[in-house]
Design an enzyme around this catalytic site. Structure first.
Site, PDB file in Angstrom:
ATOM      1  N   PHE A 205       0.851  -1.187   0.000  1.00  8.77           N
ATOM      2  CA  PHE A 205       0.000   0.000   0.000  1.00  8.77           C
ATOM      3  C   PHE A 205       0.893   1.245   0.000  1.00  8.77           C
ATOM      4  O   PHE A 205       1.827   1.347   0.798  1.00  8.77           O
ATOM      5  CB  PHE A 205      -0.896  -0.021   1.239  1.00  8.77           C
ATOM      6  CG  PHE A 205      -2.011   0.985   1.189  1.00  8.77           C
ATOM      7  CD1 PHE A 205      -3.179   0.706   0.515  1.00  8.77           C
ATOM      8  CD2 PHE A 205      -1.881   2.213   1.809  1.00  8.77           C
ATOM      9  CE1 PHE A 205      -4.209   1.636   0.448  1.00  8.77           C
ATOM     10  CE2 PHE A 205      -2.903   3.150   1.760  1.00  8.77           C
ATOM     11  CZ  PHE A 205      -4.079   2.855   1.073  1.00  8.77           C
TER      12      PHE A 205
ATOM     13  N   ASP B  90       1.553  -4.654   8.652  1.00  8.73           N
ATOM     14  CA  ASP B  90       0.385  -3.803   8.483  1.00  8.73           C
ATOM     15  C   ASP B  90      -0.828  -4.727   8.370  1.00  8.73           C
ATOM     16  O   ASP B  90      -0.889  -5.571   7.467  1.00  8.73           O
ATOM     17  CB  ASP B  90       0.566  -2.951   7.215  1.00  8.73           C
ATOM     18  CG  ASP B  90      -0.560  -1.927   7.033  1.00  8.73           C
ATOM     19  OD1 ASP B  90      -1.681  -2.190   7.513  1.00  8.73           O
ATOM     20  OD2 ASP B  90      -0.311  -0.884   6.402  1.00  8.73           O
TER      21      ASP B  90
ATOM     22  N   TYR C  26     -11.183   1.590  10.759  1.00  7.98           N
ATOM     23  CA  TYR C  26     -12.403   1.846   9.979  1.00  7.98           C
ATOM     24  C   TYR C  26     -12.715   0.784   8.942  1.00  7.98           C
ATOM     25  O   TYR C  26     -13.697   0.890   8.238  1.00  7.98           O
ATOM     26  CB  TYR C  26     -12.317   3.218   9.302  1.00  7.98           C
ATOM     27  CG  TYR C  26     -11.054   3.457   8.493  1.00  7.98           C
ATOM     28  CD1 TYR C  26     -10.949   2.986   7.190  1.00  7.98           C
ATOM     29  CD2 TYR C  26      -9.969   4.136   9.030  1.00  7.98           C
ATOM     30  CE1 TYR C  26      -9.795   3.187   6.461  1.00  7.98           C
ATOM     31  CE2 TYR C  26      -8.816   4.347   8.306  1.00  7.98           C
ATOM     32  CZ  TYR C  26      -8.727   3.872   7.017  1.00  7.98           C
ATOM     33  OH  TYR C  26      -7.586   4.073   6.295  1.00  7.98           O
ATOM     34  N   LYS C  27     -11.852  -0.237   8.796  1.00  4.90           N
ATOM     35  CA  LYS C  27     -12.106  -1.269   7.790  1.00  4.90           C
ATOM     36  C   LYS C  27     -12.927  -2.383   8.434  1.00  4.90           C
ATOM     37  O   LYS C  27     -14.078  -2.173   8.784  1.00  4.90           O
ATOM     38  CB  LYS C  27     -10.788  -1.726   7.166  1.00  4.90           C
ATOM     39  CG  LYS C  27     -10.182  -0.607   6.314  1.00  4.90           C
ATOM     40  CD  LYS C  27      -8.808  -0.904   5.750  1.00  4.90           C
ATOM     41  CE  LYS C  27      -8.337   0.269   4.884  1.00  4.90           C
ATOM     42  NZ  LYS C  27      -6.908   0.216   4.591  1.00  4.90           N
TER      43      LYS C  27
ATOM     44  N   ARG D   9     -12.770  -4.670  -7.062  1.00  4.34           N
ATOM     45  CA  ARG D   9     -12.438  -5.289  -5.786  1.00  4.34           C
ATOM     46  C   ARG D   9     -13.701  -5.475  -4.954  1.00  4.34           C
ATOM     47  O   ARG D   9     -14.510  -4.554  -4.814  1.00  4.34           O
ATOM     48  CB  ARG D   9     -11.445  -4.384  -5.058  1.00  4.34           C
ATOM     49  CG  ARG D   9     -10.785  -5.001  -3.859  1.00  4.34           C
ATOM     50  CD  ARG D   9      -9.739  -4.067  -3.303  1.00  4.34           C
ATOM     51  NE  ARG D   9     -10.338  -2.906  -2.658  1.00  4.34           N
ATOM     52  CZ  ARG D   9      -9.744  -2.193  -1.704  1.00  4.34           C
ATOM     53  NH1 ARG D   9      -8.520  -2.506  -1.301  1.00  4.34           N
ATOM     54  NH2 ARG D   9     -10.327  -1.159  -1.159  1.00  4.34           N
TER      55      ARG D   9
HETATM   56  C1  LIG Z   1      -6.162   1.366   4.212  1.00  3.73           C
HETATM   57  C2  LIG Z   1      -4.722   1.153   4.402  1.00  3.73           C
HETATM   58  C3  LIG Z   1      -3.936   2.105   5.053  1.00  3.73           C
HETATM   59  C4  LIG Z   1      -4.531   3.440   5.424  1.00  3.73           C
HETATM   60  O1  LIG Z   1      -3.746   4.216   6.231  1.00  3.73           O
HETATM   61  P1  LIG Z   1      -4.386   5.541   6.871  1.00  3.73           P
HETATM   62  O2  LIG Z   1      -3.281   6.180   7.555  1.00  3.73           O
HETATM   63  O3  LIG Z   1      -5.507   5.088   7.745  1.00  3.73           O
HETATM   64  O4  LIG Z   1      -4.944   6.354   5.752  1.00  3.73           O
HETATM   65  C5  LIG Z   1      -2.612   1.802   5.321  1.00  3.73           C
HETATM   66  N1  LIG Z   1      -2.080   0.619   4.924  1.00  3.73           N
HETATM   67  C6  LIG Z   1      -2.818  -0.302   4.261  1.00  3.73           C
HETATM   68  C7  LIG Z   1      -2.189  -1.593   3.857  1.00  3.73           C
HETATM   69  C8  LIG Z   1      -4.144  -0.046   3.959  1.00  3.73           C
HETATM   70  O5  LIG Z   1      -4.847  -0.940   3.278  1.00  3.73           O
END
Ligand SMILES: *Cc1c(COP(=O)(O)O)cnc(C)c1O
Length: 421
Positions: free
Chosen positions: A130, A206, A231-232, A380
């Site tokens: 990501f 992560d 939030y996921k 997705r």
């Molecule tokens: C959604 C996501 C993030 C988001 O990071 P934020 O700081 O909350 O915006 C980070 N890493 C991964 C792998 C994600 O899927």
């Protein structure tokens, strides 16, 4: 386990009738005529979240004002929420704290880990990780200097073993996302962590697409650090605070760089010099976002009476059904699944490549099936076992097939790109 040769409406209804998680759906607010396949981006709202938000505003903030920090334990909320997330991660108490965003927490643990590895300068990650994970390394590198910190990327999209080969004694820190946000590929956390440790490499995982979606054993697998989103799959609401895990064996010799007063050992002594708090509290920086964190705290109660094994089973079963239904539809032959099908190798999502993936996604949303699009060509679909039914799989695939068959997705309105995809 998933031998369902001819998936029919009756079979799906039977799966719903025997689903141990079926009643959980009632705990969420879901809009009418919507099949929500995007809980991996923003979880649906648990009913308790709305009640709690209301309570924090109308009873706590408005009535008890600043007294609430003590009276309603606002000050302990980062710990309270951290301890609710900990069992979902296989973490014993005292190692998980709720704060900031995943990006900011990545910066903290990356800095800590680099300081623990004098003489090593390389942070290894996947090219497909990501972007924010890679950006945070780049930011740290610009601060520490090229000779002290370099990002090393391995492109393992064609050769899945390339990652393991890249883990050598030259590497300081291995930074990986357990479930790939595009493909949904699931990495073997236990194996990769052990391989890294054998080379003296520290690991940061992560868990953005795994916390709340599958069982994780951070302690048992000896993970050093982890971060993830609220939030996921944890359903904490848009922009909910994130979490951070640091193994207790490291707590005494860590220095994290965002040394705000909330991470001080005595914030209300207001001394001039920073002295870190003991334990996981040292990862706090500034004042917690109480309204948002309270909502996440409430949302987590949904997990209190279920097992992550049941969640994982249903997640795999739902996605298996979905894909099998896709395969049964000649109209959907042009969808190319890029998610590994073996249960041990995929998370809680399916990703299909299609040249018109964006338009397909927009047309699906218009018809009440909410999915998302990831550039350049990925449709997705996330499967959240707490509020999806097997019957939804049948309906979603039928709608997708209809959109494809009728070429409805070719309407010009579906080609208009929005800011958030
Ligand atoms: C959604 C996501 C993030 C988001 O990071 P934020 O700081 O909350 O915006 C980070 N890493 C991964 C792998 C994600 O899927």
């Amino acid at each position: 386990m998933f031998q369902l040769p001819d998936l029919t409406t009756t079979t799906l209804a039977l799966l719903d009738a025997t689903d141990p998680l079926a009643a959980k759906r009632e705990e969420f607010v879901l809009p009418k005529d919507t099949i929500y396949l995007d809980g991996n981006s923003l979880g649906a709202m648990p009913k308790v979240a709305a009640l709690r938000a209301n309570q924090v505003l109308t009873e706590q903030w408005s009535q008890d004002l600043i007294k609430s920090w003590n009276n309603h334990n606002w000050i302990d909320l980062p710990h309270t929420v951290g301890e609710k997330i900990a069992p979902l991660l296989g973490a014993a108490p005292g190692q998980v704290i709720c704060c900031d965003s995943t990006s900011v927490n990545l910066f903290k643990v990356l800095s800590c880990a680099m300081l623990m590895q004098p003489g090593r300068s390389k942070i290894l990650s996947q090219a497909g990780n990501f972007p924010t994970d890679l950006y945070m390394v780049q930011g740290l590198a610009s601060l520490l200097g090229e000779q002290n910190c370099q990002l090393v990327l391995v492109d393992d999209s064609e050769d899945p073993d390339a990652l393991e080969r890249a883990i050598t004694a030259e590497i300081a820190v291995l930074l990986l996302t357990q479930v790939d946000f595009r493909s949904g590929r699931l990495l073997d956390m236990q194996r990769l962590t052990a391989l890294a440790h054998a080379q003296g490499v520290l690991v940061i995982w992560d868990l953005a697409h795994s916390a709340g979606a599958l069982p994780i054993e951070l302690d048992a697998w000896q993970v050093d650090f982890a971060v993830g989103c609220g939030y996921k799959y944890l359903n904490g609401g848009p922009g909910a605070p994130a979490f951070l895990y640091a193994a207790s064996r490291h707590h005494t010799h860590l220095t994290q760089p965002l040394t705000g007063w909330m991470g001080h050992q005595a914030p209300f002594s207001f001394t001039t010099t920073y002295q870190k708090a003991p334990g996981i509290a040292q990862f706090l920086s500034g004042t917690p976002a109480i309204i948002a964190m309270s909502v996440l705290d409430a949302a987590l109660t949904v997990f209190a009476d279920i097992t992550m094994q049941d969640v994982r089973y249903k997640s795999l079963a739902l996605s298996h059904c979905f894909h099998q239904l896709v395969e049964q539809q000649p109209a959907l032959a042009s969808l190319n699944l890029i998610t590994p099908l073996q249960p041990h190798a995929r998370g809680s999502q399916l990703a299909y490549q299609h040249p018109q993936a964006y338009a397909l996604c927009q047309a699906l949303i218009k018809r009440g099936v909410i999915a998302d699009f990831r550039a350049p060509n990925i449709l997705r679909l996330g499967f959240t076992p707490l509020y999806l039914r097997y019957a939804d799989m049948g309906n979603a695939v039928a709608i997708l097939a209809d959109i494809m068959d009728s070429q409805e997705y070719l309407k010009p309105e579906y080609a208009v790109k929005q800011k958030v995809t």
